[in-house]
Design a protein around this motif. Structure first.
Motif, mmCIF file in Angstrom:
data_model
loop_
_atom_site.group_PDB
_atom_site.id
_atom_site.type_symbol
_atom_site.label_atom_id
_atom_site.label_comp_id
_atom_site.label_asym_id
_atom_site.label_seq_id
_atom_site.Cartn_x
_atom_site.Cartn_y
_atom_site.Cartn_z
ATOM 1 N N GLY A 1 0.774 -1.307 0.070
ATOM 2 C CA GLY A 1 0.056 -0.054 0.132
ATOM 3 C C GLY A 1 0.834 1.312 -0.293
ATOM 4 O O GLY A 1 0.576 2.250 -0.675
ATOM 5 N N PHE A 2 2.025 1.320 0.688
ATOM 6 C CA PHE A 2 2.991 2.463 0.642
ATOM 7 C C PHE A 2 3.556 2.575 -0.411
ATOM 8 O O PHE A 2 3.550 3.799 -1.079
ATOM 9 N N GLY A 3 3.601 1.591 -1.449
ATOM 10 C CA GLY A 3 4.419 1.575 -2.603
ATOM 11 C C GLY A 3 3.280 2.184 -3.688
ATOM 12 O O GLY A 3 3.684 2.657 -4.837
ATOM 13 N N GLN A 4 2.175 1.935 -3.579
ATOM 14 C CA GLN A 4 1.137 2.339 -4.418
ATOM 15 C C GLN A 4 1.314 3.938 -4.707
ATOM 16 O O GLN A 4 0.831 4.450 -5.915
ATOM 17 N N GLU A 5 1.292 4.618 -3.604
ATOM 18 C CA GLU A 5 1.521 6.145 -3.651
ATOM 19 C C GLU A 5 2.598 6.785 -4.543
ATOM 20 O O GLU A 5 2.509 7.789 -5.136
ATOM 21 N N GLN A 6 3.481 5.787 -4.673
ATOM 22 C CA GLN A 6 4.747 6.332 -5.157
ATOM 23 C C GLN A 6 5.040 5.891 -6.805
ATOM 24 O O GLN A 6 4.457 4.828 -7.226
ATOM 25 N N GLU A 7 5.624 6.903 -7.574
ATOM 26 C CA GLU A 7 5.926 6.486 -8.842
ATOM 27 C C GLU A 7 6.772 5.553 -9.080
ATOM 28 O O GLU A 7 6.663 4.582 -9.907
ATOM 29 N N SER A 8 7.858 5.636 -8.330
ATOM 30 C CA SER A 8 8.833 4.576 -8.419
ATOM 31 C C SER A 8 9.175 3.829 -6.880
ATOM 32 O O SER A 8 9.340 4.356 -6.047
ATOM 33 N N TYR A 9 9.022 2.677 -6.873
ATOM 34 C CA TYR A 9 9.054 1.904 -5.536
ATOM 35 C C TYR A 9 9.831 0.686 -5.887
ATOM 36 O O TYR A 9 9.521 -0.566 -6.419
ATOM 37 N N THR A 10 11.180 0.886 -5.631
ATOM 38 C CA THR A 10 12.298 -0.207 -5.630
ATOM 39 C C THR A 10 12.368 -1.156 -4.508
ATOM 40 O O THR A 10 11.709 -0.969 -3.514
#
Length: 171
Positions: free
Chosen positions: A59-68
């Protein structure tokens, strides 16, 4: 970004810790005679904890454009670390104030075990005096090691695929 990262990790860590706190309260209130039932309840707790952690990391990564992978791992570990701090604090309160009789039972088992080994009385007294802290800090260390492993595994599933071509090819 950092304030959002840590405030989100702390809030999610608090929610994640509630699984272990409810489990600990349940096991203290309803001691299991059967090891199989206790194992199954512990397995359900573990699956729920890992599943909720995955939900938070994804869920935290959904907000971000790039989630490595590194970002997913860092967030998963931060959530777990915040959760572990809450759990350690709760366990201290649990054994000191809510269920002090559990410490007495543990002390009896420790003393019976230590009589089998050549241990001086000063060591036994030190253990007896500090057992609530030992019982609170030990899970913190174990859960932190598990958090490293589980966050590393979940980060591989939660990361976003990097685009192969960052720029459009011009003709």
């Amino acid at each position: 970004m950092k304030a959002n990262f840590w405030s989100s990790a702390a809030a999610n860590g608090l929610m994640l810790s509630l699984i272990t706190i409810v489990y600990t309260l349940f096991m203290a209130a309803f001691p299991m005679e059967s090891r199989v039932v206790g194992f199954l309840i512990g397995l359900i707790k573990f699956i729920a904890t890992v599943g909720l952690l995955y939900h938070f990391v994804k869920g935290f990564g959904q907000e971000q454009e790039s989630y490595t992978y590194g970002n997913a791992f860092g967030y998963g570990f931060a959530v777990s670390l915040c959760s572990n701090v809450v759990i350690a604090c709760y366990l201290l309160v649990h054994y000191l104030y809510l269920f002090p009789d559990a410490i007495e039972k543990t002390l009896q088992v420790v003393q019976q075990t230590m009589t089998q080994y050549p241990v001086d009385q000063a060591t036994l007294d030190l253990i007896n005096k500090n057992l609530p802290v030992i019982v609170s800090i030990s899970p913190f260390l174990v859960y932190t090691i598990l958090a490293l492993i589980i966050s590393a595994i979940l980060a591989g599933f939660a990361k976003k695929a990097e685009p192969i071509f960052d720029e459009e090819i011009e003709d």
